[in-house]
Motif scaffolding. Structure first.
Motif, short mmCIF file in Angstrom:
data_model
loop_
_atom_site.label_atom_id
_atom_site.label_comp_id
_atom_site.label_asym_id
_atom_site.label_seq_id
_atom_site.Cartn_x
_atom_site.Cartn_y
_atom_site.Cartn_z
N LYS A 1 -14.00 53.89 19.25
CA LYS A 1 -15.47 53.79 19.38
C LYS A 1 -16.15 54.71 18.37
N PHE A 2 -15.74 55.96 18.29
CA PHE A 2 -16.37 56.92 17.38
C PHE A 2 -16.27 56.46 15.93
N PHE A 3 -15.06 56.14 15.47
CA PHE A 3 -14.89 55.80 14.06
C PHE A 3 -15.52 54.45 13.70
N THR A 4 -15.52 53.49 14.61
CA THR A 4 -16.19 52.21 14.36
C THR A 4 -17.68 52.45 14.16
N GLU A 5 -18.28 53.23 15.05
CA GLU A 5 -19.72 53.50 14.96
C GLU A 5 -20.06 54.33 13.72
N GLU A 6 -19.28 55.35 13.43
CA GLU A 6 -19.59 56.23 12.29
C GLU A 6 -19.37 55.53 10.96
N ARG A 7 -18.33 54.72 10.86
CA ARG A 7 -18.12 53.98 9.59
C ARG A 7 -19.25 52.95 9.39
N ALA A 8 -19.73 52.34 10.47
CA ALA A 8 -20.85 51.40 10.36
C ALA A 8 -22.12 52.13 9.90
N LYS A 9 -22.39 53.32 10.44
CA LYS A 9 -23.55 54.10 10.03
C LYS A 9 -23.42 54.49 8.55
#
Length: 161
Positions: free
Chosen positions: A146-154
């Motif tokens: 969840k963290f890395f999916t969201e941060e890479r999208a940002k």
């Protein structure tokens, strides 16, 4: 040799005279806390295999060069990061650790993770510390994905603007 802390939330306290492989482990944790891909890479044997588990998160086994590239790609996502060791079990050329980390992404999102790592070491060469040959890094799969999916999208969105 087992050197548990008093509880799973207490920090691990290394012995006054750590073994060479424990010295390597502590140097590796220090390199991670400093976000230094260069220092971490210096502790890896050329035969390194690094695997982030559980297998359900779909991470491949990485060799030394692949892991260094991966690690370097993660560094820019964080403005703060710290690993705490809670327990270290040393058996021959293998160390198993329980640890946790806290951090903050460059977008301000909090990061928390819990780890179990099984690390294998090559015999030392000369005065060098033993090199890490294999790492099985068990993480909190749901929170990491969840963290890395969201941060890479940002990061991708910010790069596009």
């Amino acid at each position: 040799m087992s050197t548990p802390s008093k509880s799973t939330s207490s920090p691990y306290v290394p012995p006054e005279s750590p073994s060479p492989i424990l010295q390597s482990l502590l140097a590796y944790i220090e390199a991670l806390n400093e976000w230094s891909a260069e220092k971490a890479a210096a502790l890896f044997d050329e035969s390194l295999e690094h695997q982030i588990l559980p297998s359900s998160i779909g991470r491949p086994i990485l060799n030394k060069q692949q892991y260094i590239v991966y690690f370097a790609s993660v560094i820019p996502l964080f403005k703060a990061f710290r690993i705490t060791l809670h327990e270290v079990i040393e058996a021959g050329d293998v160390i198993t650790i329980h640890g946790s980390s806290v951090g903050e992404s460059v977008t301000g999102a909090p990061y928390r993770n819990e780890y179990m790592m099984i690390m294998h070491f090559a015999p030392p060469v000369g005065d060098d510390l033993p090199k890490i040959t294999r790492v099985k890094e068990f993480v909190d799969g749901a929170s990491v994905v969840k963290f890395f999916t969201e941060e890479r999208a940002k990061a991708a969105k910010a790069a596009a603007t």
